[in-house]
Design an enzyme around this catalytic site. Structure first.
Site, PDB file in Angstrom:
ATOM      1  N   GLU A 149       0.776  -1.182  -0.097  1.00  0.00           N
ATOM      2  CA  GLU A 149      -0.031  -0.197   0.054  1.00  0.00           C
ATOM      3  C   GLU A 149       0.855   1.282  -0.017  1.00  0.00           C
ATOM      4  OE1 GLU A 149      -3.934   1.804   2.518  1.00  0.00           O
ATOM      5  OE2 GLU A 149      -2.244   0.580   3.693  1.00  0.00           O
TER       6      GLU A 149
ATOM      7  N   LYS B  41      -8.364   3.916  -3.001  1.00  0.00           N
ATOM      8  CA  LYS B  41      -9.046   3.329  -1.815  1.00  0.00           C
ATOM      9  C   LYS B  41     -10.101   4.446  -1.204  1.00  0.00           C
ATOM     10  CE  LYS B  41      -7.358   2.356   3.144  1.00  0.00           C
ATOM     11  NZ  LYS B  41      -6.059   2.286   3.807  1.00  0.00           N
TER      12      LYS B  41
ATOM     13  N   CYS C  27      -5.645  -2.564   2.587  1.00  0.00           N
ATOM     14  CA  CYS C  27      -5.777  -2.356   4.030  1.00  0.00           C
ATOM     15  C   CYS C  27      -7.265  -2.542   4.275  1.00  0.00           C
ATOM     16  CB  CYS C  27      -4.972  -1.206   4.441  1.00  0.00           C
ATOM     17  SG  CYS C  27      -4.786  -1.259   6.258  1.00  0.00           S
TER      18      CYS C  27
END
Length: 328
Positions: free
Chosen positions: A47, A133, A167
């Site tokens: 990430e 994200k 995540c």
């Protein structure tokens, strides 16, 4: 076992050059080429690997170190496309491998917002797409903006379909289902550090990655970057003193469609994990439970997805073609 269904995947677990976009890019390109020489067909980074996870959010807000870090982070964020992505595309083409890399993406319109983005690049050096994200987690909301549904896609590749989430997105449930419903076969589960991929960390990253593999009946590549005191500029040593990096059971790994870890790296291991997988292994598990197929009830429950880009302004004369966010 058909060669068409077998491929080698490489998971890069190493530190970027924090706050240095150019040096991090050169390091990424070198590792991509090295993995390609070893036969990797997909190379995966963690990430926001480029130019690094914003660990400085743990500093007091608006302190001098926080403000200076935000400035440098913004200056080193990556536009898509740009000379930086061109270099990574060239490395992917030289290595004949697909690349999925987490980047801190700069909003090309406002120049003031950063997104936590997974960038997909093909083996012939083309940008396939990107996924921002959807919701940054905790302190991340001070650094990253909310993403959109444009890249909530399982991308078709010659060997199969690939997807990815970053995540805490794995805890949102619906984004995972959106990708499973598209028949993803190799899912990238991107995390900031190896300790997140453990059951002792509050994020329970390994549990979520294994759950995705079991529910989606697919392979999951859980990838993470490294962050050690020695990886940071001197001015940050005081900030991270006392931090406990990687409690000992995390580590980037490859998970099979049965939810079991096939192979993993140690928590602080600076290395590239390369594993051969066979997509034919998915079939018997998919036959038992296909969560968006025979094991679903679309007459009772349906998911609606907005795949449009997030825009603050829209000209009334804008054509559908002008809404495209990536080059053809």
């Amino acid at each position: 076992m058909s060669d068409r269904h077998t491929l080698s995947v490489a998971v890069v677990q190493t530190a970027p050059v924090y706050f240095d976009k150019n040096a991090s890019t050169e390091k990424a390109c070198r590792l991509i080429r090295e993995s390609g020489k070893k036969g990797a067909k997909i190379v995966v980074f963690g990430e926001s690997w480029l130019p690094g996870y914003p660990f400085f959010t743990h500093a007091p807000p608006f302190s001098s170190i926080w403000q200076n870090s935000m400035k440098m982070y913004l200056e080193n964020a990556v536009e898509v496309p740009s000379k930086t992505t061109d270099k990574i595309c060239k490395a992917a083409k030289d290595a004949s491998t697909d690349v999925v890399i987490g980047i801190a993406e700069l909003d090309g319109q406002t120049k003031g917002t950063i997104y936590c983005t997974l960038l997909y690049i093909s083996h012939d050096g083309k940008i396939i797409g990107r996924h921002r994200k959807l919701k940054p987690t905790f302190e991340e909301r001070m650094v990253w903006g909310d993403g959109d549904g444009v890249g909530l896609t399982a991308f078709e590749r010659p060997y199969g379909r690939i997807s990815g989430l970053s995540c805490g997105e794995h805890n949102m449930v619906l984004p995972s289902y959106a990708l499973m419903s598209q028949g993803t076969q190799i899912h990238i589960s991107a995390w900031p550090f190896p300790d997140f991929i453990s059951d002792s960390h509050p994020a329970k990253g390994l549990a979520m990655a294994r759950a995705f593999a079991i529910q989606g009946r697919c392979f999951v590549i859980a990838s993470a970057s490294l962050l050690q005191r020695s990886d940071l500029p001197d001015e940050y040593h005081t900030l991270v003193d006392g931090w406990k990096f990687a409690p000992g059971e995390g580590g980037s790994c490859v998970i099979g469609p049965d939810g079991e870890v096939i192979e993993k790296l140690r928590d602080n291991e600076d290395n590239i994990l390369q594993v051969d997988i066979s997509l034919e292994a998915i079939t018997p598990f998919k036959a038992l439970f296909d969560v968006a197929g025979h094991y679903s009830r679309p007459d009772v429950l349906q998911l609606h997805i907005n795949r449009g880009p997030r825009r603050s302004t829209l000209d009334i004369n804008t054509t559908p073609e002008q809404l495209c966010i990536l080059p053809e």
